[in-house]
Design a protein around this motif. Structure first.
Motif, mmCIF file in Angstrom:
data_model
loop_
_atom_site.group_PDB
_atom_site.id
_atom_site.type_symbol
_atom_site.label_atom_id
_atom_site.label_comp_id
_atom_site.label_asym_id
_atom_site.label_seq_id
_atom_site.Cartn_x
_atom_site.Cartn_y
_atom_site.Cartn_z
ATOM 1 N N TYR A 66 4.629 -29.940 39.735
ATOM 2 C CA TYR A 66 3.761 -29.463 38.674
ATOM 3 C C TYR A 66 2.580 -28.694 39.253
ATOM 4 C CZ TYR A 66 6.329 -32.359 35.390
ATOM 5 O OH TYR A 66 7.324 -32.896 34.618
ATOM 6 N N GLU A 112 -6.456 -30.950 37.387
ATOM 7 C CA GLU A 112 -5.788 -30.901 36.094
ATOM 8 C C GLU A 112 -4.349 -30.440 36.271
ATOM 9 O OE1 GLU A 112 -7.778 -28.508 33.179
ATOM 10 O OE2 GLU A 112 -9.759 -29.216 33.804
ATOM 11 N N LEU A 116 1.151 -31.065 31.732
ATOM 12 C CA LEU A 116 1.162 -32.440 31.226
ATOM 13 C C LEU A 116 -0.143 -32.664 30.465
ATOM 14 C CD1 LEU A 116 2.484 -34.267 34.428
ATOM 15 C CD2 LEU A 116 3.811 -33.310 32.518
ATOM 16 N N CYS A 123 -3.460 -34.714 31.420
ATOM 17 C CA CYS A 123 -3.286 -35.268 32.766
ATOM 18 C C CYS A 123 -4.365 -34.708 33.688
ATOM 19 C CB CYS A 123 -1.895 -34.930 33.295
ATOM 20 S SG CYS A 123 -1.480 -35.753 34.840
ATOM 21 N N ILE A 165 -4.650 -37.324 41.533
ATOM 22 C CA ILE A 165 -3.823 -36.660 40.522
ATOM 23 C C ILE A 165 -2.348 -36.964 40.734
ATOM 24 C CG2 ILE A 165 -3.482 -34.388 41.611
ATOM 25 C CD1 ILE A 165 -4.185 -35.086 37.879
ATOM 26 N N VAL A 168 -1.861 -40.175 38.944
ATOM 27 C CA VAL A 168 -1.932 -39.990 37.496
ATOM 28 C C VAL A 168 -0.689 -39.271 36.966
ATOM 29 C CG1 VAL A 168 -3.260 -38.925 35.628
ATOM 30 C CG2 VAL A 168 -4.441 -40.104 37.475
ATOM 31 N N ILE A 169 -0.157 -38.312 37.706
ATOM 32 C CA ILE A 169 1.091 -37.645 37.300
ATOM 33 C C ILE A 169 2.207 -38.675 37.168
ATOM 34 C CG2 ILE A 169 2.933 -36.084 38.068
ATOM 35 C CD1 ILE A 169 0.688 -34.329 39.314
ATOM 36 N N GLU A 217 1.959 -41.897 36.683
ATOM 37 C CA GLU A 217 1.675 -42.781 35.552
ATOM 38 C C GLU A 217 1.903 -42.064 34.221
ATOM 39 O OE1 GLU A 217 -2.324 -44.037 36.392
ATOM 40 O OE2 GLU A 217 -1.649 -45.572 37.818
ATOM 41 N N TRP A 218 1.545 -40.782 34.150
ATOM 42 C CA TRP A 218 1.744 -40.002 32.931
ATOM 43 C C TRP A 218 3.234 -39.960 32.592
ATOM 44 C CZ3 TRP A 218 4.226 -36.169 30.496
ATOM 45 C CH2 TRP A 218 3.619 -35.528 29.420
ATOM 46 N N THR A 253 4.581 -43.415 31.514
ATOM 47 C CA THR A 253 4.141 -43.743 30.157
ATOM 48 C C THR A 253 4.938 -42.948 29.129
ATOM 49 O OG1 THR A 253 1.916 -44.280 30.923
ATOM 50 C CG2 THR A 253 2.160 -43.763 28.581
#
Length: 70
Positions: A5, A21, A25, A28, A42, A45-46, A48-49, A52
């Motif tokens: 990404y 950022e 996503l 995100c 990040i 977080v990617i 986890e995003w 989820t």
């Protein structure tokens, strides 16, 4: 994790931290006191995003294939 990404990374004077950022996503984002810390955060977080979104049965956009550090 090394995602495909696009990542936009910049300094936020207001937050006094680096912000990362992922435009593909929605929502995100991560931050860090250093460039490297924001980039490491990040990636977490990617992951986890995506986890989820999968658990909620939501669509996960396919990566455009860019990995960009700004």
């Amino acid at each position: 994790m090394n995602s495909k990404y696009e990542i936009i990374l910049y300094w936020s004077k207001d937050d006094e931290s680096y912000i990362a950022e992922v435009p593909e996503l929605t929502g995100c984002m991560a931050d860090g006191k250093t460039y490297t810390e924001a980039l490491e955060n990040i990636q977490i977080v990617i992951k986890e995003w995506i986890e989820t979104a999968q658990s909620l049965g939501r669509n996960i956009p396919e990566a455009k294939g860019k990995l960009m550090y700004a």
